[in-house]
Design a protein around this motif. Structure first.
Motif, PDB file in Angstrom:
ATOM      1  N   UNK A   1      35.022 -17.624  11.519  1.00 39.88           N
ATOM      2  CA  UNK A   1      34.650 -15.971  11.395  1.00 39.88           C
ATOM      3  C   UNK A   1      33.559 -15.690  10.579  1.00 39.88           C
ATOM      4  N   UNK A   2      32.860 -14.536  10.498  1.00 35.45           N
ATOM      5  CA  UNK A   2      31.533 -14.306   9.700  1.00 35.45           C
ATOM      6  C   UNK A   2      31.951 -12.623   9.193  1.00 35.45           C
ATOM      7  N   UNK A   3      31.172 -12.353   8.081  1.00 42.25           N
ATOM      8  CA  UNK A   3      31.187 -11.122   7.739  1.00 42.25           C
ATOM      9  C   UNK A   3      29.779 -10.681   7.211  1.00 42.25           C
ATOM     10  N   UNK A   4      29.244  -9.422   7.026  1.00 42.36           N
ATOM     11  CA  UNK A   4      28.063  -9.276   6.549  1.00 42.36           C
ATOM     12  C   UNK A   4      28.219  -8.289   5.355  1.00 42.36           C
ATOM     13  N   UNK A   5      27.460  -8.768   4.591  1.00 42.65           N
ATOM     14  CA  UNK A   5      27.380  -8.061   3.240  1.00 42.65           C
ATOM     15  C   UNK A   5      25.704  -8.048   2.610  1.00 42.65           C
ATOM     16  N   UNK A   6      25.289  -6.627   2.485  1.00 45.15           N
ATOM     17  CA  UNK A   6      24.074  -6.797   2.095  1.00 45.15           C
ATOM     18  C   UNK A   6      23.046  -7.489   3.192  1.00 45.15           C
ATOM     19  N   UNK A   7      23.249  -7.198   4.461  1.00 45.39           N
ATOM     20  CA  UNK A   7      22.379  -7.751   5.334  1.00 45.39           C
ATOM     21  C   UNK A   7      22.511  -9.332   5.462  1.00 45.39           C
ATOM     22  N   UNK A  24      36.952  -6.609   2.510  1.00 44.06           N
ATOM     23  CA  UNK A  24      37.415  -5.856   3.628  1.00 44.06           C
ATOM     24  C   UNK A  24      36.499  -5.561   4.647  1.00 44.06           C
ATOM     25  N   UNK A  25      35.291  -6.213   4.750  1.00 41.71           N
ATOM     26  CA  UNK A  25      34.263  -5.999   5.890  1.00 41.71           C
ATOM     27  C   UNK A  25      34.738  -6.648   7.023  1.00 41.71           C
ATOM     28  N   UNK A  26      33.948  -6.094   8.109  1.00 46.51           N
ATOM     29  CA  UNK A  26      34.312  -6.138   9.380  1.00 46.51           C
ATOM     30  C   UNK A  26      34.345  -7.657   9.659  1.00 46.51           C
ATOM     31  N   UNK A  27      35.345  -8.477  10.078  1.00 47.59           N
ATOM     32  CA  UNK A  27      35.010  -9.788  10.398  1.00 47.59           C
ATOM     33  C   UNK A  27      34.563 -10.052  11.958  1.00 47.59           C
ATOM     34  N   UNK A  28      33.462 -10.779  12.119  1.00 43.56           N
ATOM     35  CA  UNK A  28      33.095 -11.273  13.473  1.00 43.56           C
ATOM     36  C   UNK A  28      32.974 -12.481  13.977  1.00 43.56           C
ATOM     37  N   UNK A  29      32.914 -12.961  15.261  1.00 40.18           N
ATOM     38  CA  UNK A  29      32.912 -14.386  15.603  1.00 40.18           C
ATOM     39  C   UNK A  29      31.482 -14.718  16.100  1.00 40.18           C
ATOM     40  N   UNK A  30      30.326 -13.756  15.995  1.00 43.40           N
ATOM     41  CA  UNK A  30      29.236 -14.271  16.264  1.00 43.40           C
ATOM     42  C   UNK A  30      28.194 -13.588  14.986  1.00 43.40           C
ATOM     43  N   UNK A  31      27.127 -14.358  15.049  1.00 49.04           N
ATOM     44  CA  UNK A  31      25.996 -14.188  13.967  1.00 49.04           C
ATOM     45  C   UNK A  31      25.100 -13.309  14.663  1.00 49.04           C
ATOM     46  N   UNK A  32      24.950 -12.108  13.655  1.00 47.67           N
ATOM     47  CA  UNK A  32      24.162 -10.834  14.270  1.00 47.67           C
ATOM     48  C   UNK A  32      22.514 -11.162  14.165  1.00 47.67           C
ATOM     49  N   UNK A  33      21.887 -10.892  15.082  1.00 48.91           N
ATOM     50  CA  UNK A  33      20.129 -10.877  15.019  1.00 48.91           C
ATOM     51  C   UNK A  33      19.830 -10.275  13.805  1.00 48.91           C
ATOM     52  N   UNK A  34      18.812 -10.492  13.196  1.00 48.96           N
ATOM     53  CA  UNK A  34      18.472  -9.830  12.040  1.00 48.96           C
ATOM     54  C   UNK A  34      19.066  -9.711  10.940  1.00 48.96           C
ATOM     55  N   UNK A  35      19.931 -10.783  10.745  1.00 51.62           N
ATOM     56  CA  UNK A  35      20.635 -10.674   9.401  1.00 51.62           C
ATOM     57  C   UNK A  35      20.290 -12.321   8.917  1.00 51.62           C
ATOM     58  N   UNK A  36      20.201 -12.122   7.402  1.00 54.76           N
ATOM     59  CA  UNK A  36      19.769 -13.366   6.674  1.00 54.76           C
ATOM     60  C   UNK A  36      21.047 -14.242   6.355  1.00 54.76           C
ATOM     61  N   UNK A  37      21.008 -15.479   6.620  1.00 55.55           N
ATOM     62  CA  UNK A  37      21.892 -16.382   6.346  1.00 55.55           C
ATOM     63  C   UNK A  37      22.307 -16.824   4.913  1.00 55.55           C
TER      64      UNK A  37
END
Length: 55
Positions: A1-7, A24-37
């Protein structure tokens, strides 16, 4: 799982080497386009190889 913090996308649960904190950020199972790793979460480090047994 992944989460996004400060893009920046992080792995959940976080590896010990990552300075980010899950708050408590939303957990995701995919990597969103436009975010930094996150370099600490999304790349393999030499100590990750220690999990592979060598006989």
């Amino acid at each position: 799982m992944f989460f996004i913090k400060n893009n920046t996308i992080h792995r959940y649960p976080l590896p010990r080497r990552c300075p980010a904190r899950y708050e408590g950020e939303q957990l995701r199972d995919t990597i969103l386009h436009g975010t930094e790793e996150c370099v600490y979460c999304m790349h393999r480090w030499p100590e990750d190889e220690s999990d592979v047994g060598v006989s």
